[in-house]
Design a protein around this motif. Structure first.
Motif: not given
Length: 667
Positions: A471-475, A533-534, A553-568
């Motif tokens: 995540t440090a590289e991404l930031k 999610q992060s 270009v359409q974006m898709y993701a796996s269930s790895r990105s869907y976890q509890a705690g995601a807000g608005q």
């Protein structure tokens, strides 16, 4: 002087010798007899034999022997030699030789993957002048160069020409395989002639198969009824091998089930979630969706369902996550199949953390188990390959190398499952040039390899991948304002070639599918992201820097990105992103989701394993059906479940999309 009797005997012995000498003397004055040659008949000799006959022949038969030699070379897989002899054929061929040369030329084109050239040559052939043997070969070449409706017609035309039962069975199996591989859209768009009764019969059988795949008894009855309605159809006289197994289907015995799980160590929490789901399903303790009228599905003010429900680990009371939809989720019948009444089946749990799996299986058999569910740890599943046991086993993981054994099925929740499902979902949405963005680790490598292999089976070509680190590289990328480019390196996927067709002694490549241009040289039209999610909170904005709102270009993701705690804020940032997950977490059964979320404090990872336990109970009770019945499927809590030829359970997932801060079904 010798006696007259002795002289007579000696003369008698000389007569056969003299006759033989006269016969051989006469033969030396005649030319050797040349074996008969027929280019329209079967070619059972070797290439060496036909070349020898060609060299010894001094008449018009020389070309016939040469054509037979080419056929033999092709049969032996010696394509360069066949091509060399074909180039030496004279120009002045008679009509029979010309027809045969075109058949051979088409076969050479197919071997060279020149399907267009093969089709052009086949169109020049006068089929009326072909012998029966040549007609079989002609239809085989059509089979190898055709798809869809043309392929079905070629297979149907060939069946009456075959005399051997084994060849007829292969033809019928190939016809059925061509049917089941067609998509619903392809089947619906078929336009057949009024006199194509055989083809219509096959299509009706396909409809019965699709409509009754989830019920073995209904499917068996439907096939029997079909055989009565189409008595002259080749498939009615000799069922496809895949369907004939249904006639001998016997339900699996589940008097006593052995549940093999690691009850201690790092995997204990996972095992507990699976065991809880398994026991709840066995005991009939699954909450059912309430039967509600359509109007009750949405709030009175017509606003979307509350997306904040059950996303906070500290939320109280716990509620199920809701998916905004125009249809009431209570209408789903998924849980109707996975939540039977309490069962009297005895379940005994065995701990695989304390003793080797072969000893556990032996103990389960000694205790009278009739079916095993587990083990869970991949290493233990790998060991099943070396263990001989009569017990039916539903393994809860998949090994690196799957063995096709009549008493073994594999059921897992894996990233590879999701990658295969994503490939189908993106393909069905018309995407042809995908880019994968995956972590730079073993997980990313597995997902990339699986997606690329599945993409090939669908007819796609090169898949690109781009890897990310911490995540440090991404930031750092966000801070620099560089974003993520829509480029990548090609993924080396194993070639997924279809099986060759071998009928009536002729082996030629299977039908070749049209392949789109390589995505390596095309603009990317879709992105599949494997990220937490992060990580998604960083990757999605970086992609958006490079993708305009007008882009396709359409974006898709796996269930790895869907976890509890995601807000608005997170949901708004994910605008337009489609993601997959199990039906239970997608709103198919809110009551059961509420029950599961309460048990596991909204830990979605454990909820998924709970759903796996629920489905493991259902699969255990329908083990033989999944193992033996082609097309059998179950609407489960982890997906639409079906089994391939190795009894690896595949899952079709639910796809949702972020839209204006809400989660809605993907369009």
């Amino acid at each position: 002087m010798l006696p007259l009797k002795v002289t007579h005997n000696k003369a008698g012995r000389c007569v056969p010798v003299l006759l033989a000498a006269l016969i051989f003397a006469g033969c030396t004055n005649q030319a050797p007899q040349t074996p008969a040659v027929n280019v329209q008949g079967a070619a059972t000799g070797t290439s060496d034999y036909y070349l020898q006959q060609m060299q010894q022949s001094a008449d018009d038969n020389k070309v016939d022997w040469q054509l037979l030699a080419i056929r033999a070379f092709l049969k032996e897989g010696k394509f360069p030699q066949a091509n060399d002899q074909f180039a030496k054929l004279p120009q002045n061929l008679n009509d029979t030789q010309r027809q045969e040369s075109r058949l051979l030329a088409a076969q050479l084109k197919i071997a060279q993957q020149d399907i267009t050239g093969a089709n052009a040559l086949l169109r020049q052939i006068d089929t009326e002048s072909l012998s029966k043997e040549q007609q079989v070969r002609y239809n085989q070449l059509l089979i190898a160069t055709s798809r869809g409706l043309d392929l079905l017609r070629a297979l149907i035309a060939q069946e009456p020409l075959l005399s051997q039962p084994a060849d007829k069975q292969k033809n019928i199996d190939a016809t059925w395989q061509a049917l089941v591989q067609m998509t619903p859209e392809q089947v619906n768009n078929l336009v057949i002639n009024a006199d194509e009764n055989t083809l219509q019969g096959w299509l009706d059988l396909l409809n019965i198969y699709k409509a009754n795949g989830s019920d073995a008894d209904m499917l068996k009855a439907g096939i029997s009824d079909w055989q009565k309605r189409y008595p002259v159809n080749p498939g009615a006289k000799m069922l496809p091998s895949a369907l004939s197994q249904i006639q001998n289907f016997q339900p699996s015995s589940t008097n006593k089930i052995a549940l093999l799980l690691p009850l201690s160590g790092q995997a204990q929490a996972f095992a507990n979630a699976i065991q809880k789901g398994f026991n709840d399903a066995k005991n009939g303790a699954l909450a059912q969706p309430a039967a509600q009228p359509v109007e009750a599905a949405a709030p009175a003010n017509d606003s979307p369902a509350n997306p904040d429900a059950a996303v906070s680990p500290s939320a109280a009371p716990v509620e199920a996550p809701q998916i905004a939809s125009a249809q009431p989720v209570a209408q789903s019948s998924a849980s109707a199949q996975t939540a039977p009444a309490a069962s009297s089946t005895q379940v005994q749990v065995y701990d695989t953390s304390t003793q080797p799996v072969d000893q556990v299986l032996a103990k389960a058999q000694q205790d009278g188990a009739t079916l095993v569910v587990g083990p869970l740890i991949k290493g233990n599943v790998e060991k099943l390959a070396d263990i001989q046991t009569p017990l039916n086993i539903l393994a809860l993981n998949t090994p690196e190398t799957v063995q096709n054994r009549p008493n073994l099925c594999y059921f897992a929740l894996s990233p590879e499952d999701e990658a295969r499902d994503a490939a189908h979902h993106m393909w069905d949405q018309g995407k042809r040039s995908p880019l994968l963005i995956v972590p730079r680790n073993a997980l990313g490598a597995r997902v990339s390899k699986t997606f690329a292999a599945e993409w090939q089976t669908l007819g796609g070509n090169t898949v690109l991948q781009q890897q990310f680190g911490s995540t440090a590289e991404l930031k750092q990328g966000i801070n620099s304002g560089a974003g993520l480019s829509l480029t990548g390196t090609p993924i080396a996927a194993p070639s997924q070639q279809p099986q060759d067709v071998s009928i009536a002694g002729l082996t030629i490549p299977a039908p070749v599918q049209d392949t789109p241009a390589s995505s390596a040289g095309s603009s990317v039209d879709s992105v599949y992201i494997i990220g937490s999610q992060s990580e998604m909170a960083l990757i999605k904005p970086m992609l958006s820097m490079r993708v305009s709102s007008r882009s396709q270009v359409q974006m898709y993701a796996s269930s790895r990105s869907y976890q509890a705690g995601a807000g608005q804020d997170y949901r708004l940032e994910m605008e337009g992103l489609q993601f997959s997950d199990i039906p239970l977490l997608s709103g198919d059964n809110p009551s059961l989701m509420q029950q599961a979320a309460r048990n596991f404090n909204n830990d979605y990872s454990l909820v998924r394993l709970y759903a796996m336990g629920v489905d493991a109970w259902t699969l255990a009770n329908r083990f033989n059906e999944m193992r033996q019945t082609p097309g059998a499927h179950i609407r489960g809590e982890t997906g639409e479940l079906s089994a391939n030829q190795d009894c690896v359970i595949n899952r079709t997932l639910t796809w949702n999309q972020y839209r204006q801060g809400q989660i809605v079904p993907a369009s």
